[in-house]
Design a protein around this motif. Structure first.
Motif, short mmCIF file in Angstrom:
data_model
loop_
_atom_site.label_atom_id
_atom_site.label_comp_id
_atom_site.label_asym_id
_atom_site.label_seq_id
_atom_site.Cartn_x
_atom_site.Cartn_y
_atom_site.Cartn_z
N LYS A 42 13.35 22.70 -19.96
CA LYS A 42 13.98 23.29 -21.13
C LYS A 42 14.72 24.56 -20.74
O LYS A 42 15.80 24.85 -21.23
N SER A 43 14.10 25.37 -19.87
CA SER A 43 14.72 26.61 -19.47
C SER A 43 15.97 26.37 -18.62
O SER A 43 16.89 27.19 -18.61
N SER A 44 16.03 25.26 -17.87
CA SER A 44 17.16 24.99 -17.00
C SER A 44 18.27 24.21 -17.69
O SER A 44 19.42 24.26 -17.27
N LEU A 45 17.94 23.46 -18.75
CA LEU A 45 18.93 22.65 -19.40
C LEU A 45 19.51 23.28 -20.65
O LEU A 45 20.31 22.67 -21.33
N GLY A 46 19.09 24.48 -20.97
CA GLY A 46 19.70 25.19 -22.07
C GLY A 46 18.93 25.07 -23.35
O GLY A 46 17.88 24.45 -23.43
N PRO A 47 19.45 25.63 -24.49
CA PRO A 47 18.72 25.73 -25.74
C PRO A 47 18.62 24.44 -26.51
O PRO A 47 17.79 24.30 -27.38
N GLN A 48 19.48 23.43 -26.18
CA GLN A 48 19.47 22.23 -27.00
C GLN A 48 18.16 21.49 -26.90
O GLN A 48 17.55 21.12 -27.91
N GLN A 49 17.64 21.26 -25.68
CA GLN A 49 16.38 20.55 -25.54
C GLN A 49 15.22 21.37 -26.05
O GLN A 49 14.26 20.84 -26.57
N SER A 50 15.31 22.69 -25.90
CA SER A 50 14.24 23.55 -26.44
C SER A 50 14.14 23.41 -27.94
O SER A 50 13.06 23.34 -28.51
N GLN A 51 15.34 23.31 -28.58
CA GLN A 51 15.34 23.16 -30.03
C GLN A 51 14.76 21.82 -30.44
O GLN A 51 14.01 21.71 -31.39
N LEU A 52 15.11 20.76 -29.69
CA LEU A 52 14.59 19.45 -30.01
C LEU A 52 13.08 19.42 -29.85
O LEU A 52 12.38 18.79 -30.63
N GLY A 53 12.56 20.09 -28.82
CA GLY A 53 11.12 20.15 -28.65
C GLY A 53 10.45 20.84 -29.81
O GLY A 53 9.40 20.42 -30.28
N THR A 54 11.06 21.89 -30.30
CA THR A 54 10.51 22.62 -31.43
C THR A 54 10.53 21.75 -32.69
O THR A 54 9.57 21.74 -33.47
N VAL A 55 11.64 21.02 -32.89
CA VAL A 55 11.74 20.13 -34.06
C VAL A 55 10.64 19.08 -34.02
O VAL A 55 10.02 18.76 -35.04
N SER A 56 10.37 18.54 -32.83
CA SER A 56 9.31 17.54 -32.70
C SER A 56 7.95 18.14 -33.06
O SER A 56 7.15 17.51 -33.74
N GLN A 57 7.71 19.36 -32.61
CA GLN A 57 6.45 20.03 -32.93
C GLN A 57 6.33 20.29 -34.43
O GLN A 57 5.26 20.11 -35.03
N LEU A 58 7.42 20.73 -35.05
CA LEU A 58 7.41 20.99 -36.48
C LEU A 58 7.18 19.70 -37.27
O LEU A 58 6.43 19.68 -38.25
N LEU A 59 7.83 18.62 -36.83
CA LEU A 59 7.65 17.34 -37.50
C LEU A 59 6.22 16.85 -37.39
O LEU A 59 5.61 16.42 -38.38
N ALA A 60 5.66 16.96 -36.18
CA ALA A 60 4.27 16.53 -35.99
C ALA A 60 3.31 17.38 -36.81
O ALA A 60 2.39 16.86 -37.45
N GLY A 61 3.52 18.70 -36.80
CA GLY A 61 2.65 19.58 -37.57
C GLY A 61 2.74 19.35 -39.06
O GLY A 61 1.73 19.34 -39.76
N GLY A 62 3.97 19.16 -39.56
CA GLY A 62 4.14 18.93 -40.99
C GLY A 62 3.50 17.64 -41.46
O GLY A 62 2.82 17.60 -42.49
N ILE A 63 3.73 16.56 -40.71
CA ILE A 63 3.14 15.27 -41.08
C ILE A 63 1.62 15.31 -40.98
O ILE A 63 0.91 14.79 -41.85
#
Length: 351
Positions: A42-63
């Motif tokens: 995530k740190s080497s590929l930029g903010p896009q993958q970091s954001q996607l990882g966060t979205v996945s965590q938020l989705l999992a936590g919300g569900i």
């Protein structure tokens, strides 16, 4: 109170991601290696993958939070009904209160589906609440670590307790403030018995604004913030302290089982410590509801005094048993669902 259950898992996930150098079982070690590689990518590929990882965590936590709330909704409704009994009941009625008698009354008078009364607004509240809580906690955690100089120094035991305690409390206050009207509507829908005054979410919003004004949606906000902040703070700090102590003594125990046990204990601890103020906030949320006369016109401290004088000190813990029954399975369901969804989402390509 419910907020304390939902965020314990986030503390468990944070502990798993920060447990470098800790001796754990083979499955957890592989998970940590995967997380380290993922963080590096995530740190080497930029903010896009970091954001996607966060979205996945938020989705999992919300569900996970919504699913847990649905499974424990009957116990949650029993807790609310017991908490507000003293507002319009005499002492003789209160002395006969019983979990099984109240459950039988709900089935006989309202039907079995009534155990889930208000659950739709609970789910609507839980999804944004979990998202705001997660973002706020990560932000406050980084901010506190930078202030305490713990970014590159992780050996301080006091800082390890202080950061999740203060960060969790601030995150809980932020999330509760942002989603409070939904929490109030949920309480009023769940507190209804056989007589229906609010016919649904939007009817409740419209009726409250018409009869009590827009500020009526924020009745009991002060007591809620006094309850949610300490509850989440205690959940985070007790969970991480217990887990660290457990793993230092029994490093070969299953990480999932350790987190489940510590999460349940932290939920019980936070519920016990903050239940009186949670009871007060529920009653303040119902002030003037359904056209009834106001019972407490004296603020938080005055409400405490009124309850103690009319119901005794035990009145502050009315409904604590169904709350305990709800906390342990609630934490377990959240934890297992969250971890399962995280594992499934990790296999979805992000490119």
């Amino acid at each position: 109170m419910e907020a304390g259950v939902g965020v314990v898992v986030e503390g468990g996930q944070r502990a798993l991601k920060s447990a470098h150098g800790t001796v754990v079982d083979a499955g957890a070690r592989k998970f940590l290696q995967h997380q380290q590689q993922h963080d590096h990518s995530k740190s080497s590929l930029g903010p896009q993958q970091s954001q996607l990882g966060t979205v996945s965590q938020l989705l999992a936590g919300g569900i996970a939070g919504a699913f847990s709330k649905t499974c424990t909704a009957p116990l949650a409704r029993l807790t609310i009904l017991f908490q507000v009994q003293g507002m319009h009941s005499d002492v003789a009625t209160l002395s006969k209160a019983c979990i099984w008698r109240e459950a039988s009354r709900i089935i006989n008078e309202e039907g079995f589906r009534a155990f889930w009364k208000g659950n739709l607004v609970t789910i609507a509240h839980r999804l944004p609440y979990s998202s705001v809580n997660f973002y706020a906690y990560e932000h406050y955690k980084s901010w506190l670590q930078s202030i305490l100089g713990q970014v590159n120094q992780r050996g301080s035991a006091s800082a390890d307790v202080l950061v999740p305690f203060v960060g969790g409390g601030l995150a809980g206050i932020t999330a509760a403030s942002a989603t409070y009207p939904l929490d109030l509507v949920r309480t009023r829908l769940a507190a209804q018995r056989s007589t229906i005054y609010y016919r649904g979410i939007w009817h409740a919003f419209h009726t409250i604004c018409r009869e009590e004004g827009f500020l009526g949606l924020y009745k009991g906000l002060g007591a809620t913030l006094l309850s949610v902040g300490p509850s989440i703070a205690i959940s985070f700090s007790v969970f991480e302290s217990l887990k660290s102590s457990w793993q230092s003594r029994r490093p070969n125990d299953s990480t999932a089982m350790v987190s489940l046990a510590c999460g349940s204990l932290s939920g019980i601890a936070s519920s016990t410590a903050t239940f009186p103020i949670d009871l007060v906030r529920r009653r303040m949320q119902l002030e003037g509801a359904a056209g009834r006369a106001r019972v407490y016109n004296c603020g938080i401290l005055g409400t405490f005094r009124h309850i103690i004088q009319s119901e005794g000190f035990r009145g502050l813990y009315r409904g604590i048993l169904p709350e305990y029954y709800k906390v342990v399975p609630g934490v377990g369901i959240v934890f297992m669902t969250y971890e399962t969804l995280k594992m499934l989402l990790s296999h979805i390509p992000t490119s």
